[in-house]
Design a protein around this motif. Sequence first.
Motif, short mmCIF file in Angstrom:
data_model
loop_
_atom_site.label_atom_id
_atom_site.label_comp_id
_atom_site.label_asym_id
_atom_site.label_seq_id
_atom_site.Cartn_x
_atom_site.Cartn_y
_atom_site.Cartn_z
N LEU A 19 -26.23 19.51 14.22
CA LEU A 19 -27.43 19.25 13.44
C LEU A 19 -27.32 19.87 12.05
N VAL A 20 -27.93 19.20 11.08
CA VAL A 20 -27.89 19.67 9.70
C VAL A 20 -29.29 19.60 9.11
N ALA A 21 -29.76 20.69 8.52
CA ALA A 21 -31.05 20.71 7.84
C ALA A 21 -31.11 21.96 6.98
N ARG A 22 -32.10 22.01 6.09
CA ARG A 22 -32.20 23.18 5.21
C ARG A 22 -33.18 24.23 5.74
N ASP A 23 -34.06 23.86 6.68
CA ASP A 23 -35.02 24.80 7.26
C ASP A 23 -34.33 25.54 8.40
N ALA A 24 -33.69 26.66 8.07
CA ALA A 24 -32.82 27.35 9.02
C ALA A 24 -33.53 27.79 10.31
N VAL A 41 -27.98 23.92 5.58
CA VAL A 41 -27.60 23.69 4.18
C VAL A 41 -28.64 22.81 3.50
N ASP A 42 -28.66 22.88 2.19
CA ASP A 42 -29.40 21.94 1.36
C ASP A 42 -28.43 20.84 0.97
N VAL A 43 -28.71 19.59 1.34
CA VAL A 43 -27.74 18.51 1.12
C VAL A 43 -27.49 18.22 -0.35
N THR A 44 -28.32 18.75 -1.24
CA THR A 44 -28.07 18.54 -2.66
C THR A 44 -27.18 19.62 -3.26
N ALA A 45 -26.80 20.63 -2.48
CA ALA A 45 -25.91 21.68 -2.96
C ALA A 45 -24.49 21.15 -3.06
N GLU A 46 -23.76 21.63 -4.03
CA GLU A 46 -22.44 21.08 -4.33
C GLU A 46 -21.46 21.18 -3.18
N ASP A 47 -21.49 22.30 -2.45
CA ASP A 47 -20.51 22.51 -1.38
C ASP A 47 -21.08 22.24 0.01
N ALA A 48 -22.24 21.59 0.09
CA ALA A 48 -22.93 21.45 1.38
C ALA A 48 -22.08 20.69 2.40
N PHE A 49 -21.52 19.57 2.01
CA PHE A 49 -20.86 18.73 3.00
C PHE A 49 -19.47 19.22 3.38
N ALA A 50 -18.83 19.97 2.49
CA ALA A 50 -17.58 20.62 2.88
C ALA A 50 -17.86 21.63 3.98
N GLN A 51 -18.97 22.36 3.85
CA GLN A 51 -19.36 23.32 4.89
C GLN A 51 -19.69 22.61 6.19
N VAL A 52 -20.46 21.53 6.10
CA VAL A 52 -20.84 20.79 7.31
C VAL A 52 -19.61 20.24 8.02
N ALA A 53 -18.69 19.65 7.25
CA ALA A 53 -17.49 19.08 7.86
C ALA A 53 -16.68 20.14 8.58
N ALA A 101 -17.43 13.34 6.15
CA ALA A 101 -17.27 13.15 7.59
C ALA A 101 -16.21 12.12 7.94
N LEU A 102 -15.69 11.39 6.95
CA LEU A 102 -14.83 10.25 7.24
C LEU A 102 -13.59 10.59 8.06
N PRO A 103 -12.86 11.66 7.76
CA PRO A 103 -11.70 11.95 8.62
C PRO A 103 -12.09 12.14 10.09
N ALA A 104 -13.20 12.83 10.33
CA ALA A 104 -13.64 13.05 11.71
C ALA A 104 -14.13 11.76 12.34
N LEU A 105 -14.77 10.90 11.56
CA LEU A 105 -15.23 9.62 12.08
C LEU A 105 -14.05 8.71 12.43
N ARG A 106 -13.04 8.73 11.60
CA ARG A 106 -11.84 7.91 11.87
C ARG A 106 -11.12 8.39 13.13
N ALA A 107 -11.34 9.64 13.49
CA ALA A 107 -10.69 10.20 14.69
C ALA A 107 -11.54 10.02 15.94
#
Length: 230
Positions: A19-24, A41-53, A101-107
């Motif tokens: 799960l991903v959301a900003r309200d910890a 994470v806040d999805v508008t933060a620059e490094d958010a999706f690298a952290q999520v992945a 998420a694409l590498p993980a989705l492709r797998a």
Amino acid sequence: GVGECLARRLAAAGHPLHLVARDAPRLQALATTLGASFSAVDVTAEDAFAQVAAEAGTPLSGLAYAVGSINLKPFARLTAADFQRDFQLNAAAAALAVQAALPALRASPGGRASVVLFSSVAAGRGFALHASIAMAKSAVEGLVRALAAELAPAVRVNAIAPSLLDTPLAQGIAGNTRLREAVAASHPLGRIGQAEDAAALAAFLLSAQADWITGQVLGVDGGRGAVAGK
């Protein structure tokens, strides 16, 4: 809103979740209840999706980006910041989420993964005060079709376009009795939507039952997008 409802539905069906959301605090409570991992994470933060992945891991069988905004203003009052914020949150961050998420989705162990994004009935119909959000959600629909073409056959990509849903995001309208009744009356089915209405379709699109569906924008809108109200 829809994201929490979808998470509960998928968990009940036995799917492991990240799960991903900003309200910890709320996110942690939901993740604990569902036995899920999570990224605050806040999805508008620059490094958010690298952290999520990194925290979600590999593989992934699906991704739902159930993030949005309701920014209703007269066109003359919209600012550059309004347009940029709505586009970033609704469209650009959705693209970045899929990209990360694409590498993980492709797998995906099932051989085909699924992505579900969220548009709005306002992208297909003209409503006053909706210029910024309609523009951003129209970008989501273009993204869906482009990614469906580019990522096939490994990843299916679809979107849901709801009308007003009774969620925390929409309480400025849904929580006002007069506005709620007026908006409900504009729908042929005579009510505003519930989170479960959209979550049920999202769960279907993520499932193998939807294996021959991609590049589609599907309305969950009480008929408002295609049928005249009474």
